[in-house]
Scaffold this motif. Structure first.
Motif, PDB file in Angstrom:
ATOM      1  N   TYR A 559       0.860  -1.314  -0.058  1.00  0.00           N
ATOM      2  CA  TYR A 559       0.029  -0.052  -0.142  1.00  0.00           C
ATOM      3  C   TYR A 559       0.807   1.051  -0.007  1.00  0.00           C
ATOM      4  O   TYR A 559       1.789   1.403   0.950  1.00  0.00           O
ATOM      5  CB  TYR A 559      -0.813  -0.080   1.325  1.00  0.00           C
ATOM      6  CG  TYR A 559      -1.833   0.844   1.084  1.00  0.00           C
ATOM      7  CD1 TYR A 559      -3.242   0.571   0.331  1.00  0.00           C
ATOM      8  CD2 TYR A 559      -1.981   2.134   1.790  1.00  0.00           C
ATOM      9  CE1 TYR A 559      -4.300   1.547   0.365  1.00  0.00           C
ATOM     10  CE2 TYR A 559      -2.941   3.010   1.895  1.00  0.00           C
ATOM     11  CZ  TYR A 559      -4.025   2.906   1.210  1.00  0.00           C
ATOM     12  OH  TYR A 559      -5.116   3.758   1.107  1.00  0.00           O
ATOM     13  N   GLU A 560       0.602   1.956  -0.691  1.00  0.00           N
ATOM     14  CA  GLU A 560       1.556   3.446  -1.113  1.00  0.00           C
ATOM     15  C   GLU A 560       0.448   4.646  -0.727  1.00  0.00           C
ATOM     16  O   GLU A 560       1.041   5.778  -1.209  1.00  0.00           O
ATOM     17  CB  GLU A 560       2.111   3.274  -2.387  1.00  0.00           C
ATOM     18  CG  GLU A 560       3.099   2.053  -2.549  1.00  0.00           C
ATOM     19  CD  GLU A 560       3.818   2.195  -4.009  1.00  0.00           C
ATOM     20  OE1 GLU A 560       3.663   3.213  -4.556  1.00  0.00           O
ATOM     21  OE2 GLU A 560       4.474   1.099  -4.176  1.00  0.00           O
ATOM     22  N   GLU A 561      -0.645   4.627  -0.645  1.00  0.00           N
ATOM     23  CA  GLU A 561      -1.353   5.865  -0.430  1.00  0.00           C
ATOM     24  C   GLU A 561      -1.254   6.384   0.908  1.00  0.00           C
ATOM     25  O   GLU A 561      -1.333   5.819   1.809  1.00  0.00           O
ATOM     26  CB  GLU A 561      -2.755   5.362  -1.078  1.00  0.00           C
ATOM     27  CG  GLU A 561      -2.723   5.271  -2.668  1.00  0.00           C
ATOM     28  CD  GLU A 561      -4.068   4.644  -3.034  1.00  0.00           C
ATOM     29  OE1 GLU A 561      -5.087   5.374  -2.793  1.00  0.00           O
ATOM     30  OE2 GLU A 561      -3.980   3.886  -4.153  1.00  0.00           O
ATOM     31  N   GLN A 562      -2.186   7.492   0.901  1.00  0.00           N
ATOM     32  CA  GLN A 562      -2.566   8.013   2.435  1.00  0.00           C
ATOM     33  C   GLN A 562      -4.027   7.388   2.557  1.00  0.00           C
ATOM     34  O   GLN A 562      -4.890   7.983   1.946  1.00  0.00           O
ATOM     35  CB  GLN A 562      -2.588   9.538   2.371  1.00  0.00           C
ATOM     36  CG  GLN A 562      -2.392  10.103   3.682  1.00  0.00           C
ATOM     37  CD  GLN A 562      -1.000  10.529   4.385  1.00  0.00           C
ATOM     38  OE1 GLN A 562      -0.310  10.163   3.476  1.00  0.00           O
ATOM     39  NE2 GLN A 562      -0.847  10.971   5.433  1.00  0.00           N
ATOM     40  N   TRP A 563      -4.168   6.670   3.646  1.00  0.00           N
ATOM     41  CA  TRP A 563      -5.512   6.051   3.831  1.00  0.00           C
ATOM     42  C   TRP A 563      -6.503   6.927   4.457  1.00  0.00           C
ATOM     43  O   TRP A 563      -6.240   7.626   5.621  1.00  0.00           O
ATOM     44  CB  TRP A 563      -5.446   4.953   4.576  1.00  0.00           C
ATOM     45  CG  TRP A 563      -6.836   4.214   5.002  1.00  0.00           C
ATOM     46  CD1 TRP A 563      -7.487   3.372   4.018  1.00  0.00           C
ATOM     47  CD2 TRP A 563      -7.483   4.502   5.954  1.00  0.00           C
ATOM     48  NE1 TRP A 563      -8.632   2.834   4.389  1.00  0.00           N
ATOM     49  CE2 TRP A 563      -8.642   3.391   5.684  1.00  0.00           C
ATOM     50  CE3 TRP A 563      -7.440   4.986   7.329  1.00  0.00           C
ATOM     51  CZ2 TRP A 563      -9.760   3.330   6.780  1.00  0.00           C
ATOM     52  CZ3 TRP A 563      -8.538   4.729   8.160  1.00  0.00           C
ATOM     53  CH2 TRP A 563      -9.517   3.874   7.846  1.00  0.00           C
TER      54      TRP A 563
END
Length: 728
Positions: A559-563
């Protein structure tokens, strides 16, 4: 006959002062201001040398200043749990500000109005109003100082005394007292010298003093008191002496402000301006840079953490509400902040470096002190100047973890989480076994779309007592006919408490696993059994920059996003979700009449952390129970002792926080021993209070139940949920 005749509604500012003395006065004034300015500069230069802070502190500065001014001028934090202290501080602050403004008005009149514009506005009605306000607020100031001295020296309030209490505290309060009393004495002597003109009655304190001087026959230059006058004893000389004494004390105070306790008048306001509204409920993330350090030296602390140290007024409010200190654990929140400050100042003065925190030795802070913290945020809630204790405490805990100075019990917890994904060390395959005894199947949220993605948590999944709570909540959701599902073996520990103990990277690993798993599920809301999970999902997971760890082979997620950065996914504690179901008519509690007298314990992570106090209470009342509040409730709730890793540590403490809380329920509520059930809304609280019920000898006196267990009994589904509290 008096030496000074006064007919106009005004007065001479520098009466009795020669031109040479006038020049000396301003030389001293400029010197005091220069010393003050240099001291303030040095303070703020030290902040600039501190590390950058993780969160924005100066954004929307105008609103921040306005909000801080409201907090400071209203003294709202000082009134929190302490009416006497609130009034005392209000009188001192309002009086001091009024006297400062009054002095500023004199400067404006003399230099702007008289010398530049050729007239004075300081006469007539303005003069009368000015004199009245100065006397009224000056009296309030002196009364406030008197209240402070009474509390400190006569009552000897316990929280004002400690190892950091010093002579500067005495000098501070006595200097303020001398300024207040000296000002009235000076004004009384002037009014008497002027012949006690009738219009000066507006200066009612000074006027009263002048009448007293007249009653005792205080001599003047023109009086026929040769013996006394020959010795220089007359009102004019006394006025001169009072004028210079008052001025010199004022100059000393101004110059002294940046170098000692009075600086809190500046630093505390700056601290309120730069506060983080989410302080404590979210923590700074550790940089992915492996060279980054936490608290190897004082230079690792951010400028805001240094400002926190300078803002501390030694009031002891944090210490007085700390459950660790109340249980004789080796933690005093005030001392930790002031120990760091003392070490920094000693180091800046050329002292020797020491380890900031370590297990024994000559460190500034001992590891046992930090182990004692329950991360309950009571200290932060009580602090009138918005010190963010938990932020500094977590930095110290992270340093202990980096050094390996962690208790063996916590090391076991870390190992269990790393190997099995839960704090119990049990197999992940058994995580959903709690649901086997239900009369219906629980949906696998990885396979079906659901309204509620239910994060059950470690204790409701593995602890026998809390499994009953999980089954109760499942029964409630089933009765409300809403679709809900769980992750079974893909659910792991939320990470909230190991993060507060200092294990940040393991926390990031757990967060990455969960958000990656949630991305593959279809749901509307996340519902949590545990307030600790609720807090970390709502406030902390959205702060993690997973992209920083994308290339780290040690992180088992892609996972590489800002949740949930924009909050599009709602996160609920289960009491909030069920309250909505009741309000929407999906769960019928009308007509339920459980005939119990109960009290309710506010969990720290639901209450102080997230300001949710009413949802659990509304549900309790809806069952028909009589709710009898404990004296310490809502934001003043007393921690169970399980937060911040306390659940997994053994302490020599007397009494245990859980035992003290049960005692409070049975002795300090209106119903007293008539309280039948102690109601909780947190699995960790359930565990701590069941333990406290046994160790404190309360097993036959009170029953510990969860809100969910009351509800299933109220709707007649207790048998289906297999609630056997009494049998336990």
């Amino acid at each position: 006959m008096h030496a000074l005749a006064q007919s106009d509604v005004a007065r001479e500012t520098y009466w009795g002062i020669t031109s040479v003395e006038y020049a000396v006065f301003y030389l001293l004034a400029f010197t005091a201001i220069a010393v003050f300015t240099y001291g303030v500069y040095r303070r703020f230069a030290r902040y600039a040398a501190g590390d950058d802070d993780s969160f924005p502190r100066l954004n929307d500065l105008q609103s921040r200043i306005a909000s801080a001014a409201k907090i400071a001028l209203s003294n709202e934090k000082q009134f929190n749990r302490d009416l006497y202290g609130g009034l005392m501080h209000s009188f001192i602050l309002w009086g001091f500000l009024t006297l400062f403004i009054a002095t500023s008005i004199l400067m404006v009149d003399e230099y702007a109005a008289q010398k530049l514009l050729g007239f004075s506005f300081w006469d007539g009605d303005f003069y009368l109003a000015y004199q009245f306000m100065v006397d009224a607020m000056g009296l309030l100031f002196v009364v406030g100082i008197g209240m402070a001295m009474y509390r400190r020296y006569w009552v000897r309030n316990h929280r004002l005394w400690g190892r950091h209490t010093s002579s500067e505290d005495d000098l501070f309060i006595w200097t303020l007292f001398a300024l207040g009393i000296g000002g009235f004495l000076l004004e009384g002597l002037r009014v008497y010298s002027a012949g006690i003109p009738e219009h000066e009655v507006v200066s009612f304190v000074a006027y009263g003093m002048a009448l007293s001087f007249d009653a005792v026959g205080l001599p003047t230059m023109g009086a026929e008191q040769a013996g006394l006058n020959g010795a220089g004893f007359n009102v004019e000389n006394l006025h001169w002496l009072a004028w210079w004494s008052h001025s010199l004390i004022a100059f000393f105070f101004i110059a002294w402000i940046p170098y000692a306790k009075p600086f809190h008048m500046i630093s505390s306001f700056a601290n309120v301006v730069t506060r983080d509204e989410k302080a404590g409920k979210r923590l700074p993330n550790v940089p992915s840079d492996l060279d980054a350090t936490n608290a190897e030296s004082i230079d690792d602390f951010t400028w805001k953490e240094i400002l926190d140290q300078d803002a501390c007024t030694k009031c002891g409010r944090c210490s007085s509400v700390c459950p660790a200190k109340a249980s004789d654990r080796p933690l005093d929140p005030r001392n930790v902040i002031l120990d760091l400050k003392s070490y920094r100042e000693d180091l800046d003065a050329g002292g020797e470096e020491q380890p900031i925190v370590a297990d024994g030795g000559t460190s500034v802070i001992n590891s046992e002190t930090m182990d004692s913290c329950m991360a309950c945020m009571a200290c932060m809630d009580a602090c009138p100047v918005e010190i963010e204790h938990l932020k500094s405490f977590t930095r110290l805990n992270r340093q202990l973890t980096d050094q390996g100075d962690v208790s063996s019990s916590m090391q076991d917890v870390f190992q269990n989480v790393m190997q099995n994904g839960n704090t119990f060390g049990d197999s992940p395959r058994n995580r959903g076994d709690w649901a086997d005894e239900l009369e219906f199947d629980v949906t696998d949220a990885r396979e079906e779309e659901v309204d509620y993605l239910w994060y059950v948590g470690d204790f409701p999944s593995y602890d026998e007592r809390n499994k009953q709570v999980a089954r109760s909540l499942a029964t409630i959701l089933k009765e409300a006919d809403v679709s809900f599902g769980i992750l079974f073996d893909d659910e792991k520990f939320d990470g909230n408490d190991i993060r507060r103990v200092g294990e940040e990277l393991l926390y990031v690993e757990l967060a990455g696993h969960h958000v990656e798993t949630w991305e593959d599920c279809e749901f509307d809301k996340i519902v949590c059994t545990d307030p600790h999970s609720y807090n970390t999902f709502k406030n902390e997971y959205p702060e993690v920059n997973f992209d920083e760890f994308a290339d780290d082979p040690m992180m088992p997620f892609d996972y590489e996003e800002q949740w949930n950065e924009d909050g599009e996914i709602d996160v609920y504690h289960w009491t909030q979700a069920v309250e909505e179901l009741v309000e929407d008519g999906k769960l019928d509690l009308d007509g339920t009449e459980l005939d119990y007298t109960v009290t309710y314990h506010d969990p720290c992570h639901l209450g102080r952390y997230n300001d949710e106090y009413e949802a659990p209470r509304e549900l309790i009342k809806a069952t028909g129970c009589t709710l009898d509040e404990m004296p310490r409730n809502r934001s003043n709730s007393f921690c169970c002792g399980g937060g911040g890793g306390g659940l997994w540590m053994d302490f020599e403490e007397e009494p245990k926080p859980s035992e003290e809380r049960l005692r409070e329920a049975l002795e300090d509520t209106d119903a007293g021993s008539g309280v039948e059930k102690f109601v909780v809304a947190c699995p960790m609280c359930m565990t701590m209070y069941e333990d406290g019920r046994k160790t404190g000898g309360y097993e036959d006196e009170i029953e510990v139940v969860d809100v969910a267990e009351l509800i299933v009994e109220a709707i007649g589904k207790a048998d289906e949920a297999q609630v056997e509290v009494a049998a336990d």
